[in-house]
Design an enzyme around this catalytic site. Structure first.
Site, PDB file in Angstrom:
ATOM      1  N   HIS A  72      11.798 -21.244  28.842  1.00 62.45           N
ATOM      2  CA  HIS A  72      10.237 -21.319  28.955  1.00 62.45           C
ATOM      3  C   HIS A  72       9.716 -21.489  27.714  1.00 62.45           C
ATOM      4  O   HIS A  72       9.814 -20.937  26.533  1.00 62.45           O
ATOM      5  CB  HIS A  72       9.616 -19.966  29.494  1.00 62.45           C
ATOM      6  N   TYR A 201       0.835 -13.409  33.526  1.00 67.82           N
ATOM      7  CA  TYR A 201       0.366 -12.377  33.124  1.00 67.82           C
ATOM      8  C   TYR A 201      -1.206 -12.618  33.517  1.00 67.82           C
ATOM      9  O   TYR A 201      -2.023 -13.113  33.310  1.00 67.82           O
ATOM     10  CB  TYR A 201       0.226 -12.252  31.643  1.00 67.82           C
ATOM     11  N   PRO A 293       6.939  -2.610  28.253  1.00 66.43           N
ATOM     12  CA  PRO A 293       7.512  -3.977  28.435  1.00 66.43           C
ATOM     13  C   PRO A 293       6.513  -5.078  28.445  1.00 66.43           C
ATOM     14  O   PRO A 293       6.958  -6.036  28.486  1.00 66.43           O
ATOM     15  CB  PRO A 293       8.044  -3.624  30.206  1.00 66.43           C
ATOM     16  N   LYS A 297       9.979  -6.701  24.227  1.00 65.79           N
ATOM     17  CA  LYS A 297      10.560  -6.593  23.013  1.00 65.79           C
ATOM     18  C   LYS A 297      11.763  -5.765  22.869  1.00 65.79           C
ATOM     19  O   LYS A 297      12.336  -6.030  22.009  1.00 65.79           O
ATOM     20  CB  LYS A 297       9.492  -5.990  21.942  1.00 65.79           C
ATOM     21  N   TYR A 385       5.105 -13.364  20.099  1.00 62.31           N
ATOM     22  CA  TYR A 385       5.945 -13.338  21.457  1.00 62.31           C
ATOM     23  C   TYR A 385       7.531 -13.749  21.286  1.00 62.31           C
ATOM     24  O   TYR A 385       8.356 -13.220  21.847  1.00 62.31           O
ATOM     25  CB  TYR A 385       5.023 -14.005  22.697  1.00 62.31           C
TER      26      TYR A 385
END
Length: 398
Positions: A72, A201, A293, A297, A385
């Site tokens: 991704h 998200y 979550p 990480k 991220y």
């Protein structure tokens, strides 16, 4: 029984540590309370940072990941019915993430260890640690009905939050910090086509939702729920209804539904045991820290821990230097606390806190708008991220 490094736990941390040590000619034995089948089937999400992907590939573990995983280049953030894509590859100078389930990483690591003749004892019981403050620690355990002892130079506690390793550190010595979030995640596996080619998200007045990918045929979706909810309160029909409400967009997009084959609810916490080393015992992974979550990480922090620990053990056996081992906690905690910061930020940014006033909720939406409209804000989120690098003090590099 004798070895150089006794490893408790055959999760990603323990298996990767054993693999890295093997590449340096350092012996280890892994003790695991579950069966091999249970270890390989523990279903966990898997968003792998660029550094984790690079390490798996460079150490010979990445072949299946590169064939079956999903690369991704960014994520999608949705609020007010609109989607905003953050292009990580463009924002970070070429870095990406890999969606590849944690249990698949475990399978690959375990296969590599067993093929190399690595010793993994499954279904051990009553594991206890002794003499960890000396140079000759001992692990006692029951295996195949017999009490056994593993004598080693070092113990790596990779046995998760509930394992015995952290508890072996005297309570007067352990420095632990935690925060409990008022959110739970209801996770499902559903037989549907992918909802999107990247993670979505979604923030909604009713709560957070996440659309993730598992395989071309099975997807992983999450809903924010009350952590005290019972899974029996959530019928399949209710789950799909709530998901549709939270992820629908202003242009009429709808989520494709299908059979739900698994569902569960987990609570969310942040936890750090800053005492990651005591005598000849070193904690790694969930034994030392838990992250919510939302920031993806957990596995990546575990891999970072064992990179540091493996390097420290290499320096010890190769150069008789314990300097890096002595700094293990300090080195790891710098990265851990930055990951905790990011995970908390993402959790509070995306979840609907029912205790917040309308003013506070409007600020939350303004934060989302800022992140998705400001290059500087987007770069900061993307950098965190895709993963901050594991950093070694200069004196360790030999």
């Amino acid at each position: 029984m004798q070895t150089q490094v006794g490893i408790i736990g055959a999760g990603p941390a323990g298996l990767m540590l054993s693999h890295l040590l093997h590449l340096q000619g350092i012996e280890s034995i892994i003790l695991e309370t579950k069966s091999q089948a249970q270890v390989e089937s523990r279903i966990r999400a898997g968003v792998l940072e660029q550094g984790t992907v690079d390490l798996l590939k460079s150490t010979g573990i990445g072949e299946r990941m590169m064939k079956e995983g999903f690369v991704h280049e960014g994520i999608v953030i949705q609020f007010n019915g609109k989607r905003h894509r953050l292009n990580f590859k463009e924002l970070t100078g070429g870095k990406e993430i890999m969606v590849y389930s944690q249990h698949e990483v475990v399978k690959d690591l375990l296969e590599a260890r067993l093929n190399a003749g690595g010793k993994v004892l499954f279904e051990v019981k009553d594991v206890s640690l002794h003499q960890i403050e000396t140079n000759s620690p001992v692990i006692r355990f029951m295996h195949e009905g017999e009490l056994q002892e593993l004598h080693c130079d070092f113990i790596a506690g990779c046995d998760g939050f509930h394992g015995p390793s952290r508890q072996a550190i005297p309570v007067t010595i352990r420095q632990e910090k935690q925060e409990i979030y008022p959110f739970g995640w209801l996770g499902i596996l559903a037989k549907t086509p992918p909802a999107n080619n990247e993670l979505i998200y979604a923030t909604h007045e009713r709560g957070f939702a996440l659309l993730s990918t598992r395989t071309p045929e099975i997807q992983r979706y999450y809903l924010q729920v009350d952590p005290n909810d019972s899974i029996s309160d959530w019928s399949d029909e209710r789950i799909w209804e709530e998901l549709q409400l939270r992820v629908e967009t202003n242009d009429g997009w709808k989520l494709e539904e299908g059979p739900i084959i698994q569902k569960s609810i987990v609570s969310m916490r942040s936890f750090v045991c800053e005492t990651m080393q005591y005598g000849r015992l070193f904690l790694a992974g969930d034994a030392a820290h838990i992250v919510p979550p939302t920031g993806a990480k957990g596995l990546n922090l575990a891999i970072g821990d064992v990179q540091v620990l493996a390097e420290g053990l290499k320096q010890f056996y190769r150069n008789a230097s314990d300097r890096l081992l002595g700094d293990y906690s300090e080195i790891c905690l710098k990265r851990i606390w930055k990951a905790q910061r990011f995970s908390k930020l993402m959790t509070e940014l995306l979840h609907r806190n029912k205790e917040h006033s309308p003013f506070e909720y409007s600020i939350q939406l303004a934060d989302l708008d800022y992140i998705t409209s400001s290059r500087a804000a987007a770069e900061s989120l993307a950098e965190n991220y895709v993963g901050l690098p594991v950093q070694f003090p200069k004196y360790e590099l030999v």
